[in-house]
Scaffold this motif. Structure first.
Motif, PDB file in Angstrom:
ATOM      1  N   LEU A  35      27.054  28.262  12.761  1.00  0.00           N
ATOM      2  CA  LEU A  35      27.047  29.121  13.956  1.00  0.00           C
ATOM      3  C   LEU A  35      28.324  29.912  14.124  1.00  0.00           C
ATOM      4  O   LEU A  35      28.475  30.669  15.092  1.00  0.00           O
ATOM      5  CB  LEU A  35      26.897  28.253  15.223  1.00  0.00           C
ATOM      6  CG  LEU A  35      25.669  27.371  15.320  1.00  0.00           C
ATOM      7  CD1 LEU A  35      25.770  26.485  16.558  1.00  0.00           C
ATOM      8  CD2 LEU A  35      24.429  28.244  15.397  1.00  0.00           C
ATOM      9  N   SER A  36      29.267  29.712  13.171  1.00  0.00           N
ATOM     10  CA  SER A  36      30.641  30.137  13.439  1.00  0.00           C
ATOM     11  C   SER A  36      30.795  31.609  13.824  1.00  0.00           C
ATOM     12  O   SER A  36      31.663  31.942  14.616  1.00  0.00           O
ATOM     13  CB  SER A  36      31.549  29.785  12.270  1.00  0.00           C
ATOM     14  OG  SER A  36      31.111  30.491  11.155  1.00  0.00           O
ATOM     15  N   ASP A  37      29.947  32.515  13.289  1.00  0.00           N
ATOM     16  CA  ASP A  37      30.158  33.910  13.696  1.00  0.00           C
ATOM     17  C   ASP A  37      29.298  34.305  14.899  1.00  0.00           C
ATOM     18  O   ASP A  37      29.329  35.451  15.339  1.00  0.00           O
ATOM     19  CB  ASP A  37      29.976  34.878  12.511  1.00  0.00           C
ATOM     20  CG  ASP A  37      28.669  34.626  11.803  1.00  0.00           C
ATOM     21  OD1 ASP A  37      27.982  33.654  12.166  1.00  0.00           O
ATOM     22  OD2 ASP A  37      28.340  35.409  10.892  1.00  0.00           O
ATOM     23  N   ASP A 219      18.076  20.642  27.307  1.00  0.00           N
ATOM     24  CA  ASP A 219      16.794  21.194  27.784  1.00  0.00           C
ATOM     25  C   ASP A 219      16.928  22.278  28.862  1.00  0.00           C
ATOM     26  O   ASP A 219      15.943  22.927  29.192  1.00  0.00           O
ATOM     27  CB  ASP A 219      15.849  20.067  28.242  1.00  0.00           C
ATOM     28  CG  ASP A 219      16.461  19.237  29.359  1.00  0.00           C
ATOM     29  OD1 ASP A 219      17.577  19.579  29.820  1.00  0.00           O
ATOM     30  OD2 ASP A 219      15.833  18.244  29.784  1.00  0.00           O
ATOM     31  N   ASN A 220      18.105  22.495  29.432  1.00  0.00           N
ATOM     32  CA  ASN A 220      18.206  23.597  30.410  1.00  0.00           C
ATOM     33  C   ASN A 220      19.132  24.725  29.926  1.00  0.00           C
ATOM     34  O   ASN A 220      19.258  25.760  30.583  1.00  0.00           O
ATOM     35  CB  ASN A 220      18.646  23.089  31.806  1.00  0.00           C
ATOM     36  CG  ASN A 220      19.993  22.381  31.774  1.00  0.00           C
ATOM     37  OD1 ASN A 220      20.795  22.594  30.872  1.00  0.00           O
ATOM     38  ND2 ASN A 220      20.260  21.543  32.764  1.00  0.00           N
ATOM     39  N   ALA A 221      19.782  24.518  28.766  1.00  0.00           N
ATOM     40  CA  ALA A 221      20.784  25.487  28.312  1.00  0.00           C
ATOM     41  C   ALA A 221      20.172  26.856  28.005  1.00  0.00           C
ATOM     42  O   ALA A 221      20.727  27.897  28.385  1.00  0.00           O
ATOM     43  CB  ALA A 221      21.508  24.947  27.078  1.00  0.00           C
ATOM     44  N   ILE A 248      22.878  22.303  22.393  1.00  0.00           N
ATOM     45  CA  ILE A 248      23.342  23.303  23.369  1.00  0.00           C
ATOM     46  C   ILE A 248      23.997  24.482  22.629  1.00  0.00           C
ATOM     47  O   ILE A 248      23.772  25.637  22.959  1.00  0.00           O
ATOM     48  CB  ILE A 248      24.312  22.658  24.385  1.00  0.00           C
ATOM     49  CG1 ILE A 248      23.578  21.573  25.204  1.00  0.00           C
ATOM     50  CG2 ILE A 248      24.917  23.713  25.309  1.00  0.00           C
ATOM     51  CD1 ILE A 248      24.473  20.727  26.087  1.00  0.00           C
ATOM     52  N   CYS A 249      24.774  24.158  21.589  1.00  0.00           N
ATOM     53  CA  CYS A 249      25.409  25.236  20.805  1.00  0.00           C
ATOM     54  C   CYS A 249      24.329  26.127  20.192  1.00  0.00           C
ATOM     55  O   CYS A 249      24.443  27.360  20.204  1.00  0.00           O
ATOM     56  CB  CYS A 249      26.270  24.653  19.674  1.00  0.00           C
ATOM     57  SG  CYS A 249      27.682  23.708  20.272  1.00  0.00           S
ATOM     58  N   HIS A 250      23.259  25.524  19.693  1.00  0.00           N
ATOM     59  CA  HIS A 250      22.187  26.308  19.077  1.00  0.00           C
ATOM     60  C   HIS A 250      21.434  27.133  20.118  1.00  0.00           C
ATOM     61  O   HIS A 250      20.926  28.210  19.801  1.00  0.00           O
ATOM     62  CB  HIS A 250      21.240  25.404  18.270  1.00  0.00           C
ATOM     63  CG  HIS A 250      21.809  25.035  16.924  1.00  0.00           C
ATOM     64  ND1 HIS A 250      21.591  25.791  15.791  1.00  0.00           N
ATOM     65  CD2 HIS A 250      22.641  24.032  16.550  1.00  0.00           C
ATOM     66  CE1 HIS A 250      22.249  25.250  14.765  1.00  0.00           C
ATOM     67  NE2 HIS A 250      22.897  24.173  15.217  1.00  0.00           N
TER      68      HIS A 250
END
Ligand code: PEP
Length: 253
Positions: A35-37, A219-221, A248-250
């Motif tokens: 996910l870094s970029d 589930d709410n992000a 959450i990051c995804h």
């Protein structure tokens, strides 16, 4: 319209052991690599774990910040940690004005502004946390409270400083309670914050990232992050477990 990279920040508060930190960082580093970029992932360990996290994050795009700092650069302030010390150990961000600092440690508007200034002086990016309590919300004071918390920092540092800062809207009633503002409720406040900045400088307001914090979970992000003025999240409880935090990051992609 400015493209703002989302931030997902994990505030570990006064949690964790050497072993937990080791396994959490290892898993987050691996899971967030792809996910870094697209997403800026930032971990906020307790002070004592900062050197270990710094070492574990070597060669990773995951960044580190501290949960607070002292406003002085050095001196006889037993127990405190200064901005230059944090820079020395790889911190790039620092939380300023977290509601637990405002309420449990009685940090008022001027202390928060001094800490914000101290962070900028050494090149740490402050994440300025603002938010109303439940009684304040119930009395219809949300807008006034946020306005005052933000205005006192803008007055102290000038609007230009917000080019190097992040804001986190964290309704106090949603922190650690399992209650979350709905995406629409959060968006309303985020819009007000951006408008307050825009009244001082439109381009800076468009570029500044405004995070939501308060019981964000996997589930709410997605719903929160889909709102136009929500640029990611400041995550407390759910950042202490790698799978949920990575989800959450995804959700921020
Ligand atoms: C926080 O401490 O900033 C926070 C948002 O906590 P939680 O996610 O546990 O509500």
């Amino acid at each position: 319209m400015e493209k703002r990279n989302k931030i997902v920040a994990g505030n570990w508060k006064m949690h964790g052991s050497r072993a937990l930190v080791q396994s959490l960082v290892t898993a987050i580093k691996e899971g967030a690599a792809s996910l870094s970029d697209q997403v800026d992932v930032i971990l906020f360990p307790s002070f004592v774990h900062v050197p270990l996290v710094n070492q574990l994050l070597e060669n990773s795009a995951v960044m580190m910040g501290a949960q607070t700092l002292d406003a002085h650069a050095s001196g006889a302030f037993t127990g405190e940690i200064s901005g230059p010390m944090l820079i020395d150990y790889g911190c790039r961000y620092v939380l300023v004005g977290h509601s637990e600092r405002r309420h449990l440690f009685h940090e008022g508007l001027s202390v928060v502004a001094e800490k914000f200034k101290a962070a900028l002086r050494v090149g740490l990016q402050p994440i300025l946390c603002v938010g109303e309590t439940l009684p304040q919300r119930e009395q219809g004071l949300t807008e006034n409270i946020i306005h005052e918390q933000l205005a006192s920092v803008i007055e102290a540092v000038s609007i230009d400083a917000f080019q190097q800062a992040v804001i986190a809207y964290e309704p106090v009633w949603a922190i650690g309670t399992g209650l979350t503002a709905t995406p629409d409720e959060a968006q309303t406040v985020h819009r007000l914050i951006r408008q307050q900045l825009a009244d001082c400088h439109r381009d800076i307001a468009n570029a500044v990232r405004i995070l939501y914090g308060g019981s964000v979970k996997a589930d709410n992000a997605k719903g929160l992050f889909a709102m136009p003025d929500i640029d990611g999240g400041l995550i407390g409880g759910a950042s202490l477990e790698a799978t949920g935090f990575l989800a959450i990051c995804h959700a921020a992609v």
